[in-house]
Enzyme design. Structure first.
Site, short mmCIF file in Angstrom:
data_model
loop_
_atom_site.label_atom_id
_atom_site.label_comp_id
_atom_site.label_asym_id
_atom_site.label_seq_id
_atom_site.Cartn_x
_atom_site.Cartn_y
_atom_site.Cartn_z
N CYS A 52 -7.18 0.51 12.48
CA CYS A 52 -5.90 0.45 11.74
C CYS A 52 -4.86 1.25 12.53
O CYS A 52 -5.09 2.40 12.90
CB CYS A 52 -6.07 1.04 10.35
N CYS A 55 -3.89 4.53 10.31
CA CYS A 55 -4.81 5.58 9.88
C CYS A 55 -4.66 6.82 10.78
O CYS A 55 -4.31 6.70 11.97
CB CYS A 55 -6.26 5.07 9.92
N ASN A 77 8.90 2.48 14.01
CA ASN A 77 8.16 1.21 14.01
C ASN A 77 7.95 0.74 15.45
O ASN A 77 8.88 0.71 16.25
CB ASN A 77 8.96 0.18 13.22
N ASP A 78 6.70 0.37 15.78
CA ASP A 78 6.40 -0.09 17.14
C ASP A 78 6.91 -1.51 17.39
O ASP A 78 6.99 -1.94 18.53
CB ASP A 78 4.88 -0.06 17.37
N HIS A 115 -6.67 4.84 3.68
CA HIS A 115 -6.37 3.44 3.97
C HIS A 115 -6.46 2.58 2.71
O HIS A 115 -5.78 1.56 2.61
CB HIS A 115 -7.36 2.93 5.03
N ASN A 155 6.69 -4.01 1.15
CA ASN A 155 6.09 -5.31 0.86
C ASN A 155 4.64 -5.02 0.52
O ASN A 155 3.93 -4.43 1.31
CB ASN A 155 6.13 -6.22 2.09
N GLY A 161 3.25 -11.21 2.79
CA GLY A 161 3.17 -11.15 4.25
C GLY A 161 2.95 -9.77 4.83
O GLY A 161 3.48 -9.45 5.90
N SER A 163 1.47 -7.05 7.00
CA SER A 163 0.72 -7.16 8.24
C SER A 163 -0.36 -6.08 8.34
O SER A 163 -1.22 -6.14 9.20
CB SER A 163 1.66 -7.10 9.44
N HIS A 166 -2.74 -0.78 4.93
CA HIS A 166 -2.61 0.67 4.78
C HIS A 166 -1.33 0.95 3.97
O HIS A 166 -0.28 0.39 4.30
CB HIS A 166 -2.54 1.34 6.15
N HIS A 168 2.04 1.76 2.85
CA HIS A 168 3.22 2.19 3.60
C HIS A 168 4.46 1.43 3.15
O HIS A 168 4.36 0.37 2.54
CB HIS A 168 3.03 1.98 5.10
N GLN A 170 8.72 0.65 4.64
CA GLN A 170 9.50 0.61 5.87
C GLN A 170 10.94 1.02 5.61
O GLN A 170 11.43 0.92 4.49
CB GLN A 170 9.50 -0.81 6.44
N HIS A 283 17.76 0.64 -3.89
CA HIS A 283 19.16 0.25 -3.79
C HIS A 283 20.05 1.49 -3.80
O HIS A 283 20.42 2.01 -4.84
CB HIS A 283 19.53 -0.73 -4.91
N LYS A 311 5.52 -17.94 -7.44
CA LYS A 311 6.82 -18.51 -7.80
C LYS A 311 7.42 -19.06 -6.50
O LYS A 311 7.79 -18.30 -5.61
CB LYS A 311 7.72 -17.42 -8.39
N GLU A 317 16.81 -22.34 -5.74
CA GLU A 317 16.91 -21.01 -5.14
C GLU A 317 17.31 -21.07 -3.66
O GLU A 317 18.24 -20.38 -3.23
CB GLU A 317 15.57 -20.27 -5.27
ZN LIG Z 1 20.13 -3.46 -7.12
ZN LIG Z 2 -5.28 2.59 7.76
#
Ligand SMILES: [Zn+2]
Ligand SMILES: [Zn+2]
Length: 348
Positions: A52, A55, A77-78, A115, A155, A161, A163, A166, A168, A170, A283, A311, A317
């Site tokens: 990971c 980790c 971020n890499d 993890h 996310n 999605g 990736s 672990h 986290h 962003q 926000h 959904k 939308e």
């Molecule tokens: Zn808002």
């Molecule tokens: Zn991890």
């Protein structure tokens, strides 16, 4: 014809918003399930995973090595979407088109060295530490002259999605203000100039008067499904007092806010007794336009309306830009009100 830039921002003149082109990221590592894979809550995931990238002590793709961290861990971020290595000298597009460097700072915030936990499983003091880390990041990144907005988001779940599972979130500190925030900030300013009121305060007052969609409330924070929810189980968590960002919340307000966040997250997981997927976004007011009318809040947008039933964003939308909701916000709120405050994994 010039070779198109693989990494830049392109202006969308019809939507009046920036599109980040980050085609250089195509080959980034993928630890998440691919679409169609089953999320199996019963599968035993270890606390430490040797390959990971997040980790403690492990090497990352950039060659950097993670510290043997014990609490919150923040690093650049890499595979940034926006970053200091984004090309500054761009080929200009033809015609009326315009572009801009995708400069900025992208960071990753690991919630825990473990993890196999999620935000919902952290205790309130760990959530407090995370909120304090968000405050520090916002203060540091937001004070940079080139940064106009700091977007913090998580996310969660394969269906959105992720990736790497672990735990986290962003951070994107950008040279533009994300569209949703810009729209909200404009609505807040206009409402304030027309009525003298804070829009979000009036939303909170209306929600508390009605009461049916309130999930949790304490002396200074509240979690609720908004009347105008677009997604099933969409929820907002907000302090009751108006703050443009997290930075000005008192210690007591932070504690209440962490409590509200924790209770909502536990209820989400308890709903289907499975880690509940969502997109969480903080926000904050844009960093260069701090005004009194913006009220900091966190929004949760869950992608599922039933277990394993997505959904789908489709004609209304994607084609039209307005939501067609298949669920009644009051009913979804009732479901969240009727589950326990104790995480199902801790039940005897
Ligand atoms: Zn808002
Ligand atoms: Zn991890």
């Amino acid at each position: 014809m010039n070779t198109p830039n693989k990494w830049e921002q392109r202006w969308h003149p019809l939507r009046e918003e920036w599109v980040i082109i980050a085609a250089h990221r195509q080959d980034r590592p993928w630890h998440g399930e691919t679409i169609g894979g089953a999320e199996n809550p019963a599968a035993a995931v270890p606390e430490y995973v040797r390959d990971c990238y997040f980790c403690p002590g492990n090497p990352r793709v950039s060659g950097a090595r993670n510290e043997n961290y014990r609490g919150i861990y923040v690093f650049d971020n890499d595979h940034p979407c926006v970053g200091s290595s984004a090309p500054e000298r761009l080929e200009r597009p033809g015609g009326i088109f315009k572009n801009n460097p995708a400069s900025g700072i992208a960071r990753v915030v690991c919630y825990s060295p473990r993890h196999n936990v999620t935000l919902a499983e952290l205790d309130t003091s760990e959530i407090m530490s995370l909120i304090e880390a968000w405050q520090e990041q916002y203060a540091e990144l937001g004070s940079r002259p080139e940064v106009k907005h700091v977007l913090v988001f998580e996310n969660k779940g394969e269906v959105v999605g992720v990736s790497n599972p672990h735990p986290h979130c962003q951070i994107y500190a950008t040279n533009f203000v994300f569209k949703t925030i810009e729209t909200e900030a404009q609505a807040c300013r206009r409402y304030h100039s027309e009525t003298g009121h804070i829009l979000f305060q009036d939303i909170l007052r209306s929600e508390r008067q009605d009461g049916r969609r309130i999930i949790y409330e304490n002396s200074s924070a509240v979690a609720f499904v908004p009347y105008f929810a677009r997604y099933a189980y969409e929820c907002y968590v907000a302090p009751k007092e108006t703050h443009a960002g997290l930075g000005s919340l008192s210690k007591a307000e932070l504690q209440d806010f962490a409590d509200a966040l924790k209770i909502l997250l536990v209820r989400y997981d308890n709903l289907w007794r499975t880690p509940f997927p969502y997109v969480m976004s903080l926000h904050h007011a844009p960093t260069r336009q701090l005004d009194d009318s913006f009220h900091f809040h966190i929004e949760f947008h869950p992608p599922l309306r039933k277990p394993r039933l997505l959904k789908y964003l489709a004609g209304p939308e994607i084609g039209g830009g307005n939501f067609l909701s298949d669920t009644l916000p009051e009913e979804k709120a009732t479901e969240l009100q009727n589950v326990s405050n104790v995480h199902y994994k801790l039940e005897k």
